[in-house]
Enzyme design. Sequence first.
Site, PDB file in Angstrom:
ATOM      1  N   HIS A  62      45.548  41.897  49.425  1.00 15.55           N
ATOM      2  CA  HIS A  62      45.400  42.288  48.023  1.00 15.55           C
ATOM      3  C   HIS A  62      43.922  42.397  47.634  1.00 15.55           C
ATOM      4  O   HIS A  62      43.484  43.423  47.102  1.00 15.55           O
ATOM      5  CB  HIS A  62      46.103  41.242  47.147  1.00 15.55           C
ATOM      6  CG  HIS A  62      45.978  41.485  45.674  1.00 15.55           C
ATOM      7  ND1 HIS A  62      46.987  42.053  44.924  1.00 15.55           N
ATOM      8  CD2 HIS A  62      44.967  41.231  44.801  1.00 15.55           C
ATOM      9  CE1 HIS A  62      46.597  42.144  43.662  1.00 15.55           C
ATOM     10  NE2 HIS A  62      45.371  41.647  43.554  1.00 15.55           N
ATOM     11  N   GLU A  63      43.167  41.339  47.905  1.00 14.84           N
ATOM     12  CA  GLU A  63      41.750  41.354  47.522  1.00 14.84           C
ATOM     13  C   GLU A  63      40.966  42.370  48.355  1.00 14.84           C
ATOM     14  O   GLU A  63      40.006  42.979  47.861  1.00 14.84           O
ATOM     15  CB  GLU A  63      41.135  39.960  47.656  1.00 14.84           C
ATOM     16  CG  GLU A  63      41.802  38.885  46.799  1.00 14.84           C
ATOM     17  CD  GLU A  63      41.879  39.232  45.322  1.00 14.84           C
ATOM     18  OE1 GLU A  63      41.073  40.060  44.851  1.00 14.84           O
ATOM     19  OE2 GLU A  63      42.746  38.678  44.627  1.00 14.84           O
ATOM     20  N   HIS A  87      41.083  45.614  46.581  1.00 16.51           N
ATOM     21  CA  HIS A  87      40.028  45.726  45.576  1.00 16.51           C
ATOM     22  C   HIS A  87      38.698  46.075  46.244  1.00 16.51           C
ATOM     23  O   HIS A  87      37.941  46.927  45.766  1.00 16.51           O
ATOM     24  CB  HIS A  87      39.861  44.390  44.838  1.00 16.51           C
ATOM     25  CG  HIS A  87      40.907  44.113  43.806  1.00 16.51           C
ATOM     26  ND1 HIS A  87      41.145  44.956  42.744  1.00 16.51           N
ATOM     27  CD2 HIS A  87      41.764  43.063  43.652  1.00 16.51           C
ATOM     28  CE1 HIS A  87      42.104  44.439  41.980  1.00 16.51           C
ATOM     29  NE2 HIS A  87      42.491  43.292  42.513  1.00 16.51           N
ATOM     30  N   GLU A 112      43.709  47.617  40.039  1.00 19.06           N
ATOM     31  CA  GLU A 112      44.927  46.950  40.517  1.00 19.06           C
ATOM     32  C   GLU A 112      45.826  47.899  41.290  1.00 19.06           C
ATOM     33  O   GLU A 112      46.574  47.471  42.171  1.00 19.06           O
ATOM     34  CB  GLU A 112      45.692  46.346  39.339  1.00 19.06           C
ATOM     35  CG  GLU A 112      45.054  45.090  38.769  1.00 19.06           C
ATOM     36  CD  GLU A 112      44.952  43.966  39.790  1.00 19.06           C
ATOM     37  OE1 GLU A 112      45.849  43.841  40.644  1.00 19.06           O
ATOM     38  OE2 GLU A 112      43.968  43.216  39.731  1.00 19.06           O
TER      39      GLU A 112
END
Length: 503
Positions: free
Chosen positions: A266-267, A270, A296
Amino acid sequence: MSASAYADLSNRLAEIADLTRAAELLFWDERTKMPGGGAGPRSEQLATLAGFIHERMVADDLGKLLESLEPWGAEQPYDSDEASTIRLALRRWRKARRVPTALAAEIAGAESVAENVWVEARAQSDFPALLPHLRTLIDLKRRLIGCFEDFEHPYDVLLDDFEPGMTVDQVRPVLEELRDGLADLLERVSGSSVEPDDSCLHGKFDLDRQRALGHAICELMPLRDSGWRLDETAHPFASAMAPSDVRLTTRYEPNFIGTAIWSIVHEAGHGIYESGMPDALRRNPIGNPPSLGLHESQSRLWENWVGRGRPFLHRLAPLLAEHFPDAFGDVDGEGLYRAANAVKRSLIRTEADEVTYNLHVVIRFELELEIFEDRLALEDLPAAWNDRYATYLGLDVPDDAHGVLQDVHWSSGSFGYFPTYALGNVVAAQLWNRARAELPSLDGQLEAGELEPLRSWLDDRLYSLAGRFEPMETIERATGESLDVKPLLAHLEHKYGELYELG
């Protein structure tokens, strides 16, 4: 004359960008490396920087320069860097101009103090310890809202900081459609006799081996070489000091490996977006993603459509077996796919599956609205939280650490942030549909661990747009569609209909 004036503008904006990145570096350090004794001085440092940045943002001479360049910018091609920079900088100047510098500095200092209190309050499940700091933050946010009397809804002022141009009237129906569709799907999934086995994700997982696995996962992701680092924090996040300097964080749980796996993916999503911003624009306001919802969309696309997708998990299964042979030695790609996508009503948003995740977001959005509509007193927030979890997810909240204190956002003053998570999922589904249509070999590439083709497609479709346009226009240019919940609901219906044999 206009060319030289634009060069002057670029220099002024570059200084503001540098100061903003310096504040971001202090923020990253506060959450990762700073000793506890640094909390007080750090709040002072951040307040000073926030005040200094704000003074430069609202300076009279900057405004005069922008307004003098506005007609010239309107004559340039709409999507040019010059026209886009003037549009965005002028919008931000006019908004920042309405906020007193002293208030901006006071908010930054209070946020830093409250966030450090939250760390201990969460550890002790002690909401009363955080309550006075939340009161201070809400009071400050109300003073901020008071600077913008022309906004139709008080929450619009806060939402605009994360989703420029969006309003409650636009966001509410999107989340309501999502909530209703997910509630129906969750009820049918819960009634299924199929129970995917996710036991491989639970057990005892050595933290040092988790750290090694975390770095291996990062190396698998299409991040820039020598352009990232991974650290630990209480609440995972990603920061970027430049496209070539991305800071990722995660949290390692001794009894659940899923946090390490999917929070890192997830990170990294980003980080991939940040690293995709054009280097030439790194000191320009348009050299950033245009909104948190679009940000997001990338973390959720990489986490869920890639990281929880069947092709990638067939590639990931051997890597997990290499680091944790006892837990994953007998788990093949299909077994890992079913484990990674088990639907379980859970208390923690960051550990939620795709079906229930957005219900966590809706709960927070609804509570925020009630606070700023004066329908919910802060001392009643834990009870309201618990009631909403019982209603939407059928769960009893055992304590505030697993409830109202689980997220850092409110203690960091990020009211208006939570809707961006749901908006990100909506946009991710739209982007994924277009990527699948234009990349016919995508599944095979993901299973082979070849993530660069998808990264390159995103570079062309989304990252190259940078922050030149407002969020809704960026979404339409990247996906070919306006914001639409239906692709996300269709994705979830298809995926979990198959997994749970819903027919």
